[in-house]
Design a protein around this motif. Structure first.
Motif, PDB file in Angstrom:
ATOM      1  N   UNK A   1       0.208  -1.750   0.639  1.00 54.46           N
ATOM      2  CA  UNK A   1       0.034  -0.167  -0.284  1.00 54.46           C
ATOM      3  C   UNK A   1       0.994   1.473   0.283  1.00 54.46           C
ATOM      4  N   UNK A   2       0.273   2.047  -0.596  1.00 55.53           N
ATOM      5  CA  UNK A   2       1.345   2.808  -0.956  1.00 55.53           C
ATOM      6  C   UNK A   2       0.296   4.258   0.037  1.00 55.53           C
ATOM      7  N   UNK A   3       2.040   5.302   0.741  1.00 54.11           N
ATOM      8  CA  UNK A   3       1.750   5.605   1.450  1.00 54.11           C
ATOM      9  C   UNK A   3       1.965   7.501   0.931  1.00 54.11           C
ATOM     10  N   UNK A   4       1.208   8.620   1.980  1.00 56.85           N
ATOM     11  CA  UNK A   4       1.361   9.737   1.492  1.00 56.85           C
ATOM     12  C   UNK A   4       2.931   9.760   2.306  1.00 56.85           C
ATOM     13  N   UNK A   5       3.897  10.785   2.242  1.00 49.76           N
ATOM     14  CA  UNK A   5       5.253  11.552   2.578  1.00 49.76           C
ATOM     15  C   UNK A   5       5.352  11.977   3.577  1.00 49.76           C
ATOM     16  N   UNK A   6       6.209  11.988   4.191  1.00 48.35           N
ATOM     17  CA  UNK A   6       7.009  12.998   5.462  1.00 48.35           C
ATOM     18  C   UNK A   6       7.526  13.532   3.999  1.00 48.35           C
ATOM     19  N   UNK A   7       8.720  14.930   3.943  1.00 46.23           N
ATOM     20  CA  UNK A   7       9.801  14.966   3.019  1.00 46.23           C
ATOM     21  C   UNK A   7      10.482  15.372   4.373  1.00 46.23           C
ATOM     22  N   UNK A   8      11.824  14.905   5.128  1.00 46.33           N
ATOM     23  CA  UNK A   8      12.628  15.551   6.331  1.00 46.33           C
ATOM     24  C   UNK A   8      13.081  16.629   6.169  1.00 46.33           C
ATOM     25  N   UNK A   9      13.481  17.159   4.591  1.00 48.51           N
ATOM     26  CA  UNK A   9      14.296  18.730   3.946  1.00 48.51           C
ATOM     27  C   UNK A   9      14.281  18.911   2.688  1.00 48.51           C
ATOM     28  N   UNK A  10      13.283  20.166   3.271  1.00 51.14           N
ATOM     29  CA  UNK A  10      13.043  20.925   1.309  1.00 51.14           C
ATOM     30  C   UNK A  10      13.598  22.758   2.371  1.00 51.14           C
ATOM     31  N   UNK A  11      13.750  23.587   1.007  1.00 50.10           N
ATOM     32  CA  UNK A  11      14.043  24.440   0.839  1.00 50.10           C
ATOM     33  C   UNK A  11      13.213  25.809   0.230  1.00 50.10           C
ATOM     34  N   UNK A  12      12.129  26.662   1.062  1.00 50.48           N
ATOM     35  CA  UNK A  12      11.403  27.672   0.255  1.00 50.48           C
ATOM     36  C   UNK A  12      11.494  28.393   0.657  1.00 50.48           C
ATOM     37  N   UNK A  13      11.509  29.735  -0.112  1.00 47.32           N
ATOM     38  CA  UNK A  13      10.820  30.872   0.178  1.00 47.32           C
ATOM     39  C   UNK A  13       9.453  31.932   0.545  1.00 47.32           C
ATOM     40  N   UNK A  14       9.278  32.846   1.030  1.00 48.78           N
ATOM     41  CA  UNK A  14       7.967  33.515   1.184  1.00 48.78           C
ATOM     42  C   UNK A  14       7.816  34.296  -0.660  1.00 48.78           C
ATOM     43  N   UNK A  15       8.990  34.220  -1.270  1.00 47.80           N
ATOM     44  CA  UNK A  15       8.881  35.202  -2.321  1.00 47.80           C
ATOM     45  C   UNK A  15      10.518  34.955  -3.078  1.00 47.80           C
ATOM     46  N   UNK A  16      10.452  35.310  -4.237  1.00 48.14           N
ATOM     47  CA  UNK A  16      11.863  35.014  -4.960  1.00 48.14           C
ATOM     48  C   UNK A  16      12.528  36.400  -4.675  1.00 48.14           C
ATOM     49  N   UNK A  17      13.597  36.116  -4.897  1.00 49.57           N
ATOM     50  CA  UNK A  17      14.749  36.897  -4.386  1.00 49.57           C
ATOM     51  C   UNK A  17      16.142  36.752  -5.970  1.00 49.57           C
ATOM     52  N   UNK A  18      17.466  37.023  -5.179  1.00 43.16           N
ATOM     53  CA  UNK A  18      18.413  37.057  -6.591  1.00 43.16           C
ATOM     54  C   UNK A  18      18.839  35.545  -6.596  1.00 43.16           C
ATOM     55  N   UNK A  19      18.781  34.951  -7.790  1.00 44.02           N
ATOM     56  CA  UNK A  19      19.186  33.913  -8.033  1.00 44.02           C
ATOM     57  C   UNK A  19      20.294  33.195  -8.330  1.00 44.02           C
ATOM     58  N   UNK A  20      20.485  31.551  -7.901  1.00 44.90           N
ATOM     59  CA  UNK A  20      22.059  31.489  -8.172  1.00 44.90           C
ATOM     60  C   UNK A  20      22.620  31.662  -9.569  1.00 44.90           C
TER      61      UNK A  20
END
Length: 292
Positions: A1-20
């Motif tokens: 049975x497939x379950x919904x996952x918990x992602x232990x590691x992510x990076x997110x911004x409130x808004x876009x900033x200077x790109x890499x």
């Protein structure tokens, strides 16, 4: 049975900033949640990016806190503590910072990317206070200079000393220079990338996980994915052996990231290569035990 996952590691911004320099930027929450729908992920752990070593735009603790407050059913968050804070001293009371963020919902400390040696007195001080406050840490391993992450050499001897010094601190290992050490043929030359081919006996990650119950594995990014998928037979056995100390993760840093570990784990359980209990633990139960 497939379950919904918990992602232990992510990076997110409130808004876009200077790109890499090479292009791209952290996802916004809306972009990330669309990716989560595709990947079968229920909730993720926001990891602030506070240091100059690996960021063009700093992602603050307060930003991770605000994202979690805005999407409480979608995110948890870790705080991030620079061991140089508060006076750049190994005697700084870093619990002052940890307690502030822990009282506001932080579940751990990381991703630690400061470019200091694993056993630098400043880093020891950070680990000591994390252990005192019961805060697990997620670390990235790098080389000294022109890189980011806590510094260790091939063989991970400095990490081992930290595992010995802080037996009650949960260390979640991450990055190419950590996961390349899953194989006995890891070298200084290949540990910074994504080694291919069969995993050979004698890998230090395997040895350390067998010897130190406070070492855990963060399977995020191409590095964790590669460690499990470069040699399917080995990967399935590794997942089963360490099912109580492995965490699914993505390390999504950009809307263009292509990640397949979620689907690989789904295929592994549906084909009977890993047990349902192993799958459930790695995909969500271990994370929930750590975070709630």
């Amino acid at each position: 049975m497939i379950v919904k996952k918990i992602d232990m590691h992510v990076h997110t911004s409130l808004k876009k900033s200077i790109p890499r320099a090479g292009g791209g930027n952290f996802t916004t929450a809306d972009e990330l949640l669309k990716m989560y729908d595709h990947l079968g992920i229920e909730k993720g752990v926001q990891l602030p990016d506070i240091g100059p070593e690996c960021a063009y735009a700093i992602q603050t603790n307060e930003e991770a806190m605000d994202l979690t407050a805005a999407y409480p059913d979608k995110f948890y968050w870790f705080c991030n503590i620079d061991p140089r804070w508060g006076g750049n001293s190994p005697n700084t009371d870093l619990s002052y910072f940890i307690d502030y963020f822990k009282e506001r919902g932080a579940k751990g400390v990381g991703e630690i990317c400061v470019n200091l040696y694993f056993d630098d007195p400043l880093v020891d001080n950070l680990f000591r206070h994390c252990e005192m406050r019961g805060m697990p840490v997620i670390f990235h391993i790098g080389r000294m200079g022109n890189d980011y992450g806590l510094v260790d050499d091939a063989g991970l001897k400095r990490l081992e000393r930290s595992l010995q010094k802080f037996p009650n601190l949960k260390f979640l290992g991450h990055s190419q220079k950590f996961w390349a050490e899953i194989s006995g043929n890891c070298t200084e030359e290949n540990r910074g990338g994504y080694p291919i081919g069969p995993v050979t006996p004698g890998g230090r990650v395997v040895e350390l996980m067998r010897n130190y119950p406070n070492l855990y594995g963060d399977l995020s990014a191409g590095s964790g994915e590669n460690a499990i998928m470069r040699d399917f037979e080995f990967g399935w056995k590794f997942l089963e052996e360490f099912q109580d100390r492995l965490f699914f993760g993505t390390d999504i840093c950009d809307p263009g990231n292509k990640l397949v570990l979620s689907f690989h784990l789904d295929d592994a359980v549906e084909s009977g290569h890993i047990s349902q209990e192993c799958y459930n633990k790695i995909c969500r139960k271990n994370a929930l035990a750590l975070l709630t």
